[in-house]
Design a protein around this motif. Sequence first.
Motif, PDB file in Angstrom:
ATOM      1  N   PHE A 264       7.011 -36.306  21.840  1.00  0.00           N
ATOM      2  CA  PHE A 264       7.081 -34.921  22.305  1.00  0.00           C
ATOM      3  C   PHE A 264       7.169 -33.934  21.144  1.00  0.00           C
ATOM      4  O   PHE A 264       6.953 -32.736  21.315  1.00  0.00           O
ATOM      5  N   LEU A 265       7.515 -34.433  19.943  1.00  0.00           N
ATOM      6  CA  LEU A 265       7.507 -33.564  18.764  1.00  0.00           C
ATOM      7  C   LEU A 265       6.085 -33.206  18.364  1.00  0.00           C
ATOM      8  O   LEU A 265       5.845 -32.190  17.705  1.00  0.00           O
ATOM      9  N   ILE A 266       5.153 -34.082  18.726  1.00  0.00           N
ATOM     10  CA  ILE A 266       3.747 -33.802  18.456  1.00  0.00           C
ATOM     11  C   ILE A 266       3.258 -32.745  19.433  1.00  0.00           C
ATOM     12  O   ILE A 266       2.766 -31.694  19.054  1.00  0.00           O
ATOM     13  N   SER A 267       3.377 -33.078  20.729  1.00  0.00           N
ATOM     14  CA  SER A 267       3.056 -32.119  21.795  1.00  0.00           C
ATOM     15  C   SER A 267       3.546 -32.694  23.101  1.00  0.00           C
ATOM     16  O   SER A 267       3.718 -33.913  23.240  1.00  0.00           O
ATOM     17  N   ASN A 268       3.784 -31.870  24.063  1.00  0.00           N
ATOM     18  CA  ASN A 268       4.226 -32.330  25.377  1.00  0.00           C
ATOM     19  C   ASN A 268       3.209 -33.255  26.009  1.00  0.00           C
ATOM     20  O   ASN A 268       3.553 -34.217  26.686  1.00  0.00           O
TER      21      ASN A 268
END
Length: 625
Positions: A264-268
């Motif tokens: 989720f740090l990359i993208s949702n």
Amino acid sequence: MISTRVMKFEALMKLVDNGELEEAREIAQSYVEAQPRNFVGYLCLAYVAFAGDKEKVAAEAYVEETLRHDPRCEEAMRLGVMIWTGSDNVAKEKYYIEQGMRYASREAFYPYRMGILLEAENLTEAAPYFEKAAGLDARNADYVGKYSNVMYQLGKKKVARDYMQRALGLDPNHTENVRNFAQWSFEDGHFKMARDLSERALQTKHDAESARLVRQAAPTSNWLVAMVLRIGLLFIAPFKGRKTSAKMMLGFVLGLWILCIPLFLISNLVGIIGVTIVLALVVVAGLISNGIRAKRQLGVEAPKAPVKQVAKPVIQAPPAKKIAETKPPKPITREQNREVNPPLAKKATKINPKIFIVPAIILAVIGFGLMEDNSADDYDSYSYNDMSGAEEADHFFTIRNSLENEEDIAQDDIIDDSFYPVFEKLMSQPKLKEQFSSAYTTGEYLDDGELQYLKIEDYSGDLLFLTEFKDYKLHGIYGTGWNDTEAGKARYTELLQAFDEELGISDGVLEEAHMKLIQASFASNDNNHAVALTMVGEDFQDTFTDMMNDDAVKKQFIASTNFVFIDDSDYQYLKMTDSNDGEPLIAQFEDKNLVYMYGADWSEDDEDQARYEEILSDLDWEDSL
């Protein structure tokens, strides 16, 4: 060779078990009237009251009377335990168990029952009693399997597996042992073994528990199911309790979901995709498991239910309505689209390195989970390590397993430097190496302060040798063929006596060990048999030496390595035969020493030959019981 008292008691037991109570009662009463100071009559009345009349109080009164006349009567103490087993009066049962452990210290029944009593309250306290029972009766699959199960519960899985393999070697179809080993194999991720053992359990006893084991293990034949369960097992390994398929799947979901958090740090979107994949794998694995279970119903493929054909409803489109003519809406121009939603292609795109790093970490965890997880073997339970000899037993099994797997042995850690060259030389002999590789420790342990010793046996419970440890490292081995120096033989005999005095060696072990040492001494080219003759009675030493001067007699004596031990109240006997089932020899022992030998045509004395035939007949009869 069975004593008269035992014959009388066993004959009366058969009458009671066959329902002939009145006759049994009259016989027991006649024993009391004929010999009121003899315990046999009261013992018989105790069994009639217990097994026939179901009167525990009366039975115990007769048991107490029996023990009053003979405080060492083992049959009475055993009957006392049986009377109160399973009752609320634990103190009574414990009293008779303690009496049995005191006066019949070589009987495995009493420490086993003591372990059963303590098991529910404190498994740590119960473990030494189960260990003692397994050591005293190493041929009893119940006792060996129970000790194995206790070790597993205490977290000592390596010892548990070794003892369970030995128990299954004694009785491959022992239902409880097969079930336990099947469950352990499943919980440890050894799914192939779990499937095989659960099938054997079902064949042994076709009931609900065996069926549960089959339904639990059968789906692991599918690679996806096995992968999901093994990864889930990795996450639930620290938790106690039975590890089921449901818990493993839950562990897979929760564990990998936690690992998906960095996504989720990359993208949702990437995080949601990762969580969805994990959930999809579990769902698919669950569907496959259910399908395999549906086809595998207690060994019979489930019949396929006929598919009911349901007519599909025909949906007719409603008639088209007339629509009033309207002006077409003003189209959205390309210029407006650019102002509201500028195309992404207009911006420079940078690749986030987390897209590669985080999935790589997850894949590494999955790959690690696919490997066989034996880490639990290294878990040291404080409760087991408090037991004497635990670390020495661990080192013995480590050496043995390394030999079995042709692996290098960590010399500095488990074998003393001074003994390592000797050990290498011993292992260069195929016979000794095979003996060591197939050996087990009974857990019987002796500590003389400076050195510690473990008794080592084979699968059938026969003594192989004694291992000596110093500072937890293997320091020496004593036994026939292991150290044939005069000092080594003398030390072996000395240690056997110490084990017997300290722990009480099982019947026949010491006699067989002495006989092997005597045979080894006369089989060697050494003319000095001083150590061997210390195990021969003084009055028989000259006669025995003269016997061994006859080459034919000596050859038969050395070749007769198959032993059957039978104990009489006065003497102990070994029936000795060679591998070709030739004429047996009879070795007579008293106080662990050889006091006479009988053999066909060994003596011209008619009395000796008659005695040989008589003993052989009695031994064959008693051995057949």
